[in-house]
Design an enzyme around this catalytic site. Structure first.
Site, short mmCIF file in Angstrom:
data_model
loop_
_atom_site.label_atom_id
_atom_site.label_comp_id
_atom_site.label_asym_id
_atom_site.label_seq_id
_atom_site.Cartn_x
_atom_site.Cartn_y
_atom_site.Cartn_z
N GLU A 288 -3.78 0.01 8.36
CA GLU A 288 -2.45 0.23 9.34
C GLU A 288 -2.64 -0.21 10.47
O GLU A 288 -3.95 -0.24 11.21
CB GLU A 288 -2.31 1.97 9.31
CG GLU A 288 -1.97 2.52 7.82
CD GLU A 288 -1.79 4.14 8.15
OE1 GLU A 288 -1.43 4.54 9.21
OE2 GLU A 288 -2.08 4.86 7.53
N ARG B 112 0.93 -1.29 -0.10
CA ARG B 112 0.12 0.12 0.07
C ARG B 112 0.86 1.33 -0.23
O ARG B 112 1.90 1.45 0.94
CB ARG B 112 -0.85 0.12 1.20
CG ARG B 112 -1.77 1.19 1.13
CD ARG B 112 -2.56 1.35 2.65
NE ARG B 112 -2.79 2.68 2.64
CZ ARG B 112 -3.06 3.58 3.80
NH1 ARG B 112 -3.10 3.08 4.96
NH2 ARG B 112 -3.59 4.65 3.70
N TYR C 38 -4.37 1.90 16.06
CA TYR C 38 -3.21 1.89 16.79
C TYR C 38 -3.59 1.78 18.15
O TYR C 38 -2.51 1.10 18.94
CB TYR C 38 -2.40 3.17 16.56
CG TYR C 38 -1.63 3.22 15.05
CD1 TYR C 38 -0.68 2.57 14.98
CD2 TYR C 38 -2.40 3.77 14.25
CE1 TYR C 38 0.06 2.67 13.57
CE2 TYR C 38 -1.78 3.93 12.82
CZ TYR C 38 -0.75 3.44 12.52
OH TYR C 38 -0.31 3.47 11.12
#
Length: 452
Positions: free
Chosen positions: A396, A94, A326
């Site tokens: 992510e 990506r 995250y």
């Protein structure tokens, strides 16, 4: 990919340790963003981006006074990047396209041949090695000439972005199947309009809300363009955006209602218009901001409304749900006289909410990143509850370190523990996760933290 597709989660399940596998077809890859790795900031005829302008005009905002002028030099060393991906045995890569590298002025009347050639070579190089290119159209590097016209607060930007998307789809649509329109609208708007990220403006309760609406419209218009003009030719093509979603837990039982409002503000504001059955803003949040606006003497709500036509345009503009995750935050009501902070530095002024972390959670090198793997599973289950059994593509997930140790067991532990929670969400909660992206391929320019 067997080395990464097997996760030991026996300890998490409370049973004897056992190797558990992600299902066949589950994709694993890694990611970067153009400004963070490319360098070549003024190579050939590339235009200036808001990040170029930000770090050059206000170098003191970066903690180590660095910038992305050279970064990892991927503009020149992209072949080495591909070899790294081969060595890692990745399914996909990506990366993002820098809008001003392709359209130096931001507008489509001038297309850079060198910019197109760079990305075309990268895409061809990946395909030659059997690595799927997964392309993000916008990872925060708006052309500065468009910022000079108001940037994401100008309603015309939805059309400007769609014009840019058309050029990119036309150039690379025959070789790229998976597209992300915009990376982390929350960072673009809440970060960009609290002074934290480029363009570094402070307008949290006006500029950020205008930005939010226009980002939603820009994404939807680009999606509809692809759906109408490119999907018939490229039947495997799929388009979405990717949202940054922290997980939020009440600090005490008394904070439960406020925490739900925080979820509407931080998750729903950027997801409800697209992924919910009803579309539009989250109703409780829309009522709250309207009431706060009236109480503070505003003639109308600071959150700009959608027309019915806009609601229908945006609603359902996805082929999967892109997710960046995250960390987890606790939520409590702000104390009288206490500073709230921003969504990264500590809270949401609009809601009177203060964010924190439990003392038992370890903290990464980035002070905002508390390590709580179980929050990932809770978030994945919440998404399913809110938006149905939508396909989720994790775009992510990762953890920051000091960079002093290459044998970083703490990062190994992070990936193992977070992947274990993903697998639990899939196997026990029935969440449809189709892929996972590790952030990032290599050490790079980490925005306000520079290279620290």
């Amino acid at each position: 990919m067997d080395w990464m597709k097997v996760v030991t989660i026996g300890a998490v399940l409370g049973v004897a340790a056992a190797a558990r596998r992600f299902p066949a077809g589950f994709k694993l890859g890694t990611a970067t963003a153009a400004y963070q790795v490319e360098g070549g900031w003024n190579a050939s005829d590339k235009g200036e981006s808001i990040w170029d302008h930000f770090v050059h005009s206000r170098p003191e905002v970066i903690s180590d006074l660095s910038n992305g002028d050279v970064a990892c030099d991927s503009y020149h060393r992209w072949r080495e990047d591909i070899q790294l991906l081969v060595d890692l045995n990745m399914d996909f890569y990506r990366f993002s396209i820098a809008w001003p590298r392709v359209l130096p002025t931001g507008f489509p009347n001038r297309v850079s041949k060198d910019g197109v050639r760079y990305y075309s070579d990268l895409i061809d190089g990946l395909l030659e090695k059997g690595i799927e290119p997964l392309v993000t159209l916008y990872h925060w590097d708006l052309p500065q000439p468009l910022q000079d016209l108001g940037g994401w607060t100008n309603p015309q930007i939805a059309d400007w972005f769609t014009d840019y998307a058309r050029v990119v789809f036309e150039q690379f649509g025959d070789r790229v199947n998976t597209w992300l329109t915009i990376n982390e609208p929350q960072s673009v708007c809440d970060g960009g309009y609290t002074g934290l990220l480029a363009p570094g403006l402070e307008s949290e309760q006006r500029g950020a809300y205008l930005c939010t609406k226009h980002v939603m419209l820009a994404h939807a218009k680009a999606y509809r363009l692809y759906e109408k003009e490119f999907k018939p030719k490229y039947v495997k093509g799929q388009v979405s955006l990717t949202n940054h979603m922290m997980w939020y837990e009440p600090e005490t039982a008394q904070d439960a209602e406020l925490t739900e409002l925080v979820k509407d503000y931080a998750i729903g504001r950027y997801s409800h218009p697209i992924f919910s059955a009803a579309g539009g803003w989250p109703p409780a949040l829309e009522r709250h901001i309207a009431q706060r606006s009236r109480e503070e003497g505003e003639p109308r709500s600071r959150l700009p409304p959608f027309t019915q036509e806009e609601i229908e345009l945006i609603r359902g503009s996805y082929d999967f749900l892109g997710l960046n995750h995250y960390t987890t935050k606790t939520v409590r009501a702000v104390a009288p006289g206490e500073a709230t902070g921003t969504y990264v530095s500590g809270g949401f002024a609009e809601l009177g909410a203060k964010l924190g972390a439990r003392p038992e959670w370890r903290t990464a090198t980035s002070s905002w990143l508390s390590i709580h793997p179980e929050g990932f599973r809770s978030l994945l289950s919440y998404i399913k509850q809110q938006y149905g059994n939508v396909k989720i593509f994790i775009m992510e997930n990762g953890v920051s370190g000091s960079g002093e140790e290459l044998d970083d067991q703490s990062r190994v532990d992070f990936y193992r523990d977070y992947l274990a929670q993903v697998l639990l969400a899939m196997e026990q909660d029935g969440v449809d996760v189709i892929g996972y992206t590790a952030w990032s391929l290599m050490d790079n320019f980490e925005w306000m933290d520079g290279y620290q």
